[in-house]
Design an enzyme around this catalytic site. Structure first.
Site, PDB file in Angstrom:
ATOM      1  N   ASP A 480       0.835  -1.208   0.000  1.00 22.71           N
ATOM      2  CA  ASP A 480       0.000   0.000   0.000  1.00 22.71           C
ATOM      3  C   ASP A 480       0.872   1.261   0.000  1.00 22.71           C
ATOM      4  O   ASP A 480       2.087   1.208   0.280  1.00 22.71           O
ATOM      5  CB  ASP A 480      -0.882  -0.034   1.261  1.00 22.71           C
ATOM      6  CG  ASP A 480      -2.220   0.647   1.073  1.00 22.71           C
ATOM      7  OD1 ASP A 480      -2.351   1.465   0.153  1.00 22.71           O
ATOM      8  OD2 ASP A 480      -3.142   0.379   1.878  1.00 22.71           O
ATOM      9  N   ASP A 550     -10.954   2.208  -3.311  1.00 18.69           N
ATOM     10  CA  ASP A 550     -11.565   1.876  -2.018  1.00 18.69           C
ATOM     11  C   ASP A 550     -13.081   1.966  -2.098  1.00 18.69           C
ATOM     12  O   ASP A 550     -13.779   1.609  -1.148  1.00 18.69           O
ATOM     13  CB  ASP A 550     -11.057   2.835  -0.930  1.00 18.69           C
ATOM     14  CG  ASP A 550      -9.702   2.385  -0.394  1.00 18.69           C
ATOM     15  OD1 ASP A 550      -9.337   1.216  -0.606  1.00 18.69           O
ATOM     16  OD2 ASP A 550      -9.019   3.205   0.239  1.00 18.69           O
TER      17      ASP A 550
HETATM   18  C1  DGJ Z   1      -5.898   1.882   1.860  1.00 16.52           C
HETATM   19  C2  DGJ Z   1      -6.313   0.699   1.028  1.00 16.52           C
HETATM   20  O1  DGJ Z   1      -6.857   1.124  -0.176  1.00 16.52           O
HETATM   21  C3  DGJ Z   1      -7.298  -0.157   1.804  1.00 16.52           C
HETATM   22  O2  DGJ Z   1      -7.720  -1.231   1.012  1.00 16.52           O
HETATM   23  C4  DGJ Z   1      -6.657  -0.623   3.069  1.00 16.52           C
HETATM   24  O3  DGJ Z   1      -5.598  -1.495   2.784  1.00 16.52           O
HETATM   25  C5  DGJ Z   1      -6.175   0.562   3.882  1.00 16.52           C
HETATM   26  N1  DGJ Z   1      -5.331   1.429   3.097  1.00 16.52           N
HETATM   27  C6  DGJ Z   1      -5.426   0.112   5.111  1.00 16.52           C
HETATM   28  O4  DGJ Z   1      -4.884   1.148   5.801  1.00 16.52           O
END
Ligand code: DGJ
Length: 725
Positions: A480, A550
């Site tokens: 991430d 997301d």
């Molecule tokens: C952002 C990501 O897009 C989410 O899927 C998740 O992994 C969060 N970060 C976790 O902090």
């Protein structure tokens, strides 16, 4: 041979699939870009580049020739700065005399089989050396001694040309690169629409299309990553070109940092496209003998509209960019803990997800953010990559054994490029984050950015990551990246190299990701950046799939996935079924199926009815895997053209089967709906599964089917599966 050089006329002809690209070396060594478009057999371009200069304001330098040539109006292929060409330049060098006059002229060339990628960066591969040919054109700036090499790789059977540039300081004094594009492309027209993908968190890659006008139109990132805001992709479509017809020129940059793609229309109504690292926030110092290489740019020509361009990009990324075993091997169907639990989990809760997931037919449990350091929310611990055994009682080994005992694989989350001020790592090394002297650091999501340009920092991260991966059986990593770069400075880089940090950051990230995938070739890596904030070909090289957004609402996802599909294949789009409120599980599944497919929910909260739907979905995932991951995509109804419904279909490469999906965003009042399908074999018959009815491909594509009785309600959806007889 795809690349030929005609000595007499000094013409380079590049034949890529059904397209042709032509260059000419003119008097005084000016390199001109004459043509890019549909394939043409001719090699005689006599007089083709003749352009009268507009007025005595057009500088002519030392050129005499027929007295008409001026770099102000000629289609200069890779221009300089301040020496007679006033359009947007691909290159500007500040020399030791303190000016930035730059002017490149042809000095020689080589043609050879195969290709290489730019140093330290991802690039396209040749399957065999004979698969493609590379033209290297040497150019010199006669005043400074800067030596430029332009690389053009032509893939024999694909309408694709890839390019990058290498600059060597061949003088005995230092040079600064202010700008060095990967590619500069000359098009003999301006009747184009500029298409690109803009977005923000939760709403990535929206389709934008607007006619080019005189002046510049550009998209860019100054964020240190390719970003949510603009994607390093653009297309120029001839006015009127649509999904299936008309000429489209696609541009994509294999790079994950700040970039710039600019289309510049001049007063001769021709267009120049420059693409590469964003010159804003970029200055690169070259001592005598030092070399700089740009990222690789990819040019795609399509005479079959946007659909043809997308399918060419999809095939290219799948066959020549994505690496590792999961390029071709079936990927595990996963369930991710993020939306199911956020930071609130322990080993028993995760095992309870795995137990129910097993019943449903899921192959892997991914433990997202919150397993390390003292991390119970997003305020701490990035950089402390040791297992939090208070949370995971019994340790990570025991959790993985319990999950594996159920028959599931196990995946884990990292965010290596970040550091929390509240972390042991930051307390020990406060200078390991990006920062500049005498200026406070901006904070975003309670975190700073780690200085990835430093090898000692990367070595520390690697030791920590490797300590976990070498000890436990981990099948998948989600990598991430949850903020952008500010106060971008490194404790180890000072003038004259201070501004190299943005690019050095990207190179450092690539190096660490390379260590990961080289050491663990069986690992499935999924990139992510606050959803799809770094969805670019640079990342795709390391990870065959990238979390798309997301936003898991299936209706809002439609525009995100449609936009993403302009350049990226279904197999790359991380897409999950979640508990989002809108639409039922059928529609959530139908939308996520246009991607990697997976779940992001607590499976123990599924009611009996939804559980049955979900079980059917996991079976469908296996059934349609090949068709969706390796099939050709046809966008039938786009969400940006139709407020009510959108539809797409996948056709297997041998045209033996096809899957049509339609989602109705809003109730559709019109009682008559006829849909014409695409991509089928007109001469073959297809059976529509579940009806026993058979139609010819010609009928389905030209007459179409009357779907007036199919579901039309808000958030409803359905699929049609055609199988060739
Ligand atoms: C952002 C990501 O897009 C989410 O899927 C998740 O992994 C969060 N970060 C976790 O902090």
């Amino acid at each position: 041979m795809p690349v030929s050089y005609l000595e007499k006329t000094k013409i380079f002809k590049l034949d890529a699939g059904d397209s042709t690209y032509v260059l000419r070396v003119a008097d005084e060594g000016y390199l001109l870009g004459l043509y890019w478009g549909a394939k043409i057999p001719d090699a005689d371009f006599e007089g083709y580049d003749l352009r009268d200069y507009a007025s005595s304001f057009s500088p002519r330098n030392e050129i005499v020739g027929e007295g008409r040539f001026s770099p102000d109006v000629a289609p200069v292929e890779y221009s300089g700065f301040g020496t007679g060409d006033f359009r947007k330049t691909p290159a500007a060098l500040r020399n030791a005399d303190g000016n930035d006059a730059t002017d490149f002229r042809y000095a020689g060339h080589r043609i050879h089989e195969g290709k290489r990628a730019p140093a330290g960066m991802p690039g396209l591969r040749a399957d065999t050396p004979a698969d493609c040919e590379t033209l290297e054109i040497d150019m010199t700036d006669r005043t400074t001694g800067a030596a430029l090499t332009l690389f053009y790789t032509v893939f024999k059977d694909e309408p694709v040309i890839s390019r990058f540039a290498v600059l060597k300081n061949a003088s005995d004094r230092p040079l600064e690169i202010e700008k060095l594009a990967s590619a500069s492309v000359q098009l003999n027209a301006m009747d184009f629409d500029f298409i690109h993908l803009y977005g923000r968190w939760g709403a990535e890659r929206n389709y934008v299309r607007a006619p080019l006008a005189h002046g510049h139109q550009s998209i860019s990132s100054t964020r240190g990553s390719s970003s949510h805001y603009h994607n390093p992709f653009a297309a120029l479509a001839k006015h009127g070109a649509d999904e299936e017809s008309g000429e489209v020129y696609g541009f994509s940059l294999i790079y994950s940092g700040s970039f710039d793609i600019t289309a510049d229309v001049d007063y001769y109504e021709t267009t120049r496209v420059n693409m590469g690292i964003n010159p804003d926030g970029f200055l690169w110092h070259l001592e005598p003998g030092e070399v700089f290489e740009t990222p690789e740019a990819v040019l795609v020509y399509s005479a079959e509209g946007l659909g043809g361009m997308s399918r060419a990009f999809h095939r290219l990324w799948l066959n020549r960019l994505i690496r590792g075993k999961y390029r071709t091997e079936k990927r595990p169907l996963l369930i991710n803990s993020w939306e199911a639990a956020f930071f609130d989990f322990d080993a028993d809760k995760l095992v309870s997800f795995a137990e129910r997931a097993k019943e449903i037919g899921i192959d892997m449990l991914v433990m997202d953010d919150g397993w390390f350091g003292r991390r119970n929310d997003d305020r701490s611990s990035l950089g402390d990559w040791w297992v939090n055994e208070d949370k995971l009682e019994g340790g990570l080994g025991s959790l993985i054994e319990r999950v594996n005992a159920l028959g599931l694989k196990f995946g884990i989350w990292y965010e290596p490029e970040m550091i929390s001020p509240d972390s042991d790592l930051f307390r020990a090394h406060p200078d390991w984050c990006l920062h500049v002297p005498n200026r406070p650091n901006s904070i975003a999501r309670h975190q700073y950015v780690i200085d990835m340009s430093r090898k000692d920092v990367r070595d520390n991260l690697w030791e920590q990551i490797n300590a976990v991966l070498s000890k436990y059986k981990i099948d998948y990593v989600k990598w991430d990246f949850n903020r952008n770069l500010t106060e971008a400075g490194s404790a180890l880089l000072s003038a004259p190299r201070g501004e190299e940090i943005f690019h050095r950051f990207v190179l450092g990230t690539y190096e660490l990701m390379g260590r990961l995938v080289d050491t663990y070739p069986d690992l499935l890596l999924e990139n992510c950046s606050g959803g799809g904030g770094r969805f670019d070909p640079g990342m795709l090289y390391f990870s065959p799939q990238i979390w798309c957004s997301d936003n898991t609402d299936p209706v809002e996802r439609l525009a995100i996935q449609f936009g993403t599909s302009l350049c990226y294949p279904a197999s790359s789009m991380g897409a999950h079924v979640s508990m989002s409120r809108r639409a039922g599980f059928e529609t959530k599944g139908n939308v996520a199926m246009w991607g990697t497919f997976g779940y992001e929910l607590d499976p123990n909260r599924l009611g009996e009815k939804d559980l049955e739907i979900v079980k059917k979905q996991t079976a469908d995932y296996h059934r349609y895997y090949e068709l969706i991951h390796y099939g050709d995509l046809y966008r039938i109804t786009d969400p940006w053209d139709n407020a009510y419904r959108c539809a797409w279909m996948f056709v297997s490469p041998d045209k033996a089967e096809a899957l049509y999906t339609q989602v109705n965003m809003r109730y559709y009042h019109c009682p008559f709906l006829l849909v014409r399908f695409r991509g089928l074999d007109p001469a073959k018959n297809y059976t529509l599964e579940g009806t026993g009815k058979t139609y010819s491909g010609a009928f389905l594509m030209n007459a179409g089917l009357n779907l007036s009785e199919c579901p039309r309600g808000d958030g409803s959806s359905f699929t049609l599966h055609f199988v060739r007889e």
